[in-house]
Write a protein that holds these residues in place. Structure first.
Motif, mmCIF file in Angstrom:
data_model
loop_
_atom_site.group_PDB
_atom_site.id
_atom_site.type_symbol
_atom_site.label_atom_id
_atom_site.label_comp_id
_atom_site.label_asym_id
_atom_site.label_seq_id
_atom_site.Cartn_x
_atom_site.Cartn_y
_atom_site.Cartn_z
ATOM 1 N N SER A 96 28.154 -53.387 47.274
ATOM 2 C CA SER A 96 26.932 -54.182 47.398
ATOM 3 C C SER A 96 27.244 -55.629 47.738
ATOM 4 O O SER A 96 26.540 -56.252 48.551
ATOM 5 C CB SER A 96 26.133 -54.101 46.093
ATOM 6 O OG SER A 96 24.926 -54.820 46.209
ATOM 7 N N ASP A 130 26.685 -40.493 43.048
ATOM 8 C CA ASP A 130 25.557 -39.940 43.797
ATOM 9 C C ASP A 130 24.288 -40.089 42.964
ATOM 10 O O ASP A 130 23.636 -39.115 42.573
ATOM 11 C CB ASP A 130 25.815 -38.465 44.119
ATOM 12 C CG ASP A 130 24.756 -37.900 45.065
ATOM 13 O OD1 ASP A 130 24.073 -38.704 45.734
ATOM 14 O OD2 ASP A 130 24.610 -36.660 45.116
ATOM 15 N N ASP A 131 23.942 -41.345 42.698
ATOM 16 C CA ASP A 131 22.763 -41.668 41.901
ATOM 17 C C ASP A 131 21.874 -42.582 42.729
ATOM 18 O O ASP A 131 22.236 -42.957 43.850
ATOM 19 C CB ASP A 131 23.178 -42.328 40.582
ATOM 20 C CG ASP A 131 24.080 -43.536 40.791
ATOM 21 O OD1 ASP A 131 24.140 -44.061 41.938
ATOM 22 O OD2 ASP A 131 24.733 -43.963 39.826
ATOM 23 N N PRO A 132 20.692 -42.954 42.248
ATOM 24 C CA PRO A 132 19.795 -43.798 43.056
ATOM 25 C C PRO A 132 20.446 -45.101 43.519
ATOM 26 O O PRO A 132 20.227 -45.525 44.660
ATOM 27 C CB PRO A 132 18.616 -44.049 42.113
ATOM 28 C CG PRO A 132 18.570 -42.830 41.252
ATOM 29 C CD PRO A 132 20.011 -42.456 41.026
ATOM 30 N N TYR A 133 21.244 -45.739 42.643
ATOM 31 C CA TYR A 133 21.910 -46.985 43.052
ATOM 32 C C TYR A 133 22.881 -46.714 44.191
ATOM 33 O O TYR A 133 22.882 -47.421 45.210
ATOM 34 C CB TYR A 133 22.645 -47.593 41.860
ATOM 35 C CG TYR A 133 23.473 -48.815 42.229
ATOM 36 C CD1 TYR A 133 22.866 -50.035 42.505
ATOM 37 C CD2 TYR A 133 24.864 -48.729 42.316
ATOM 38 C CE1 TYR A 133 23.616 -51.152 42.849
ATOM 39 C CE2 TYR A 133 25.621 -49.832 42.664
ATOM 40 C CZ TYR A 133 25.002 -51.045 42.926
ATOM 41 O OH TYR A 133 25.749 -52.140 43.275
ATOM 42 N N GLN A 135 22.903 -44.255 46.308
ATOM 43 C CA GLN A 135 22.175 -43.862 47.507
ATOM 44 C C GLN A 135 21.567 -45.081 48.206
ATOM 45 O O GLN A 135 21.550 -45.169 49.440
ATOM 46 C CB GLN A 135 21.094 -42.850 47.145
ATOM 47 C CG GLN A 135 21.651 -41.510 46.686
ATOM 48 C CD GLN A 135 20.598 -40.628 46.042
ATOM 49 O OE1 GLN A 135 19.402 -40.951 46.057
ATOM 50 N NE2 GLN A 135 21.021 -39.518 45.455
ATOM 51 N N THR A 136 21.071 -46.031 47.407
ATOM 52 C CA THR A 136 20.482 -47.241 47.988
ATOM 53 C C THR A 136 21.533 -48.051 48.732
ATOM 54 O O THR A 136 21.309 -48.500 49.868
ATOM 55 C CB THR A 136 19.847 -48.103 46.888
ATOM 56 O OG1 THR A 136 18.779 -47.377 46.282
ATOM 57 C CG2 THR A 136 19.309 -49.406 47.465
ATOM 58 N N ARG A 138 24.419 -47.023 49.948
ATOM 59 C CA ARG A 138 24.857 -46.299 51.150
ATOM 60 C C ARG A 138 23.815 -46.413 52.262
ATOM 61 O O ARG A 138 24.170 -46.483 53.442
ATOM 62 C CB ARG A 138 25.107 -44.830 50.810
ATOM 63 C CG ARG A 138 26.356 -44.601 49.965
ATOM 64 C CD ARG A 138 26.699 -43.108 49.874
ATOM 65 N NE ARG A 138 27.860 -42.906 49.028
ATOM 66 C CZ ARG A 138 27.808 -42.685 47.716
ATOM 67 N NH1 ARG A 138 26.625 -42.631 47.107
ATOM 68 N NH2 ARG A 138 28.918 -42.522 47.018
#
Length: 298
Positions: A96, A130-133, A135-136, A138
């Protein structure tokens, strides 16, 4: 997630921003930053700066915060990060951090540094789950990669059976441009704006009713003309450029001209214009050249 009161305050400042209190959030992050500097805590400085960047409406200030966050992250040990963030290693911040810097540098027009941080961010994506964070983050990487993988210079050329001076007149007089515009973008231009030198500005009205101020950045009479379009009063322009190059060809009559048109959006930073920029393909440029030829050859 944590019993660290500083992290709790960081979360509260973020909530202010999400609630629309931008100035309140900026003030809270500034105070948290001063406290983190005073206590000489690199992890707190990293997290504060990282979230402060998200709440900063000015891109140059956002860039400054993101640079502080990366610098602080490099000073943090994994042991310190785990102690204060529920076992999350500081390594998980790096994708990030680098992608944020890539986007910052892109928006201020520094593509070299943007590409550097994009590559650095892509290198460390594997630390994310492979969680929401994950995925965001990526998704951000994919969006930036798509921008830099897309060709940002379109060009087309053809020979026009007319003297260079005649062809150049059709290009250098804005009032005559709508007649051969292959993008169907130009509605009209007032007379009396014939381009004569670098620094000239001519105004055109688009088919959607908007006006554009076009700043001439390259000029050689009869041979070369380039301009950067801009909204009225916007300085500097957003970063895309139109260029026309003319080369008279040999022959007894001297009535043939090689004409090249280029659309360059390498330095365009306004995302609202990207879709239109991508649609300006070599085929669109060839359409303008064909119409220009039809007018010039009469």
């Amino acid at each position: 997630m944590t019993d660290d009161p500083v992290m709790t305050h960081i979360g509260a400042a973020g909530e202010l921003f999400r609630a629309g209190d931008v100035e309140g959030a900026r003030s809270a992050f500034a105070e948290l930053w001063r406290a983190a500097v005073a206590e000489d805590d690199a992890f707190h400085r990293c997290v504060v700066a990282h979230f402060a960047a998200d709440a900063e409406p000015d891109v140059e200030q956002e860039l400054a915060w993101d640079l502080r966050a990366l610098e602080a992250a490099d000073e943090v040990t994994d042991e310190r990060a785990q102690e204060f963030h529920g076992g999350l290693s500081v390594a998980a911040f790096y994708p990030s951090l680098h992608l944020g810097l890539a986007d910052d540098f892109r928006r201020v027009g520094d593509d070299d540094r943007a590409r550097h941080h994009l590559a650095r961010g892509q290198e460390v994506l594997g630390v994310l789950g492979d969680d929401p964070y994950g995925q965001t983050v990526r998704g951000v990487a994919e969006r930036l990669a798509a921008l830099y993988d897309t060709p940002r210079v379109a060009t087309a050329a053809r020979v026009i059976a007319a003297p260079a001076a005649s062809v150049f007149e059709l290009i250098a007089d804005p009032a005559r441009q709508p007649a051969w515009d292959g993008n169907d973008n130009l509605a009209a231009s007032a007379g009396g704006q014939r381009v004569r030198a670098v620094g000239d500005v001519f105004v055109t009205r688009l088919t959607m009713g908007e006006e554009r101020e076009n700043h001439v950045v390259e000029f050689t009479e009869g041979r070369l003309l380039a301009w950067t379009p801009s909204d009225p009063g916007r300085v500097p322009p957003p970063g895309h450029l139109w260029r026309w190059e003319l080369q008279p060809l040999g022959g007894e009559a001297g009535d043939r001209t090689a004409v090249r048109q280029t659309y360059d959006w390498s330095h365009l930073v306004d995302e609202h214009r990207f879709a239109r920029a991508r649609a300006t393909t070599p085929d669109r440029l060839r359409a303008s050249l064909d119409r220009l030829a039809a007018v010039a050859e009469g």
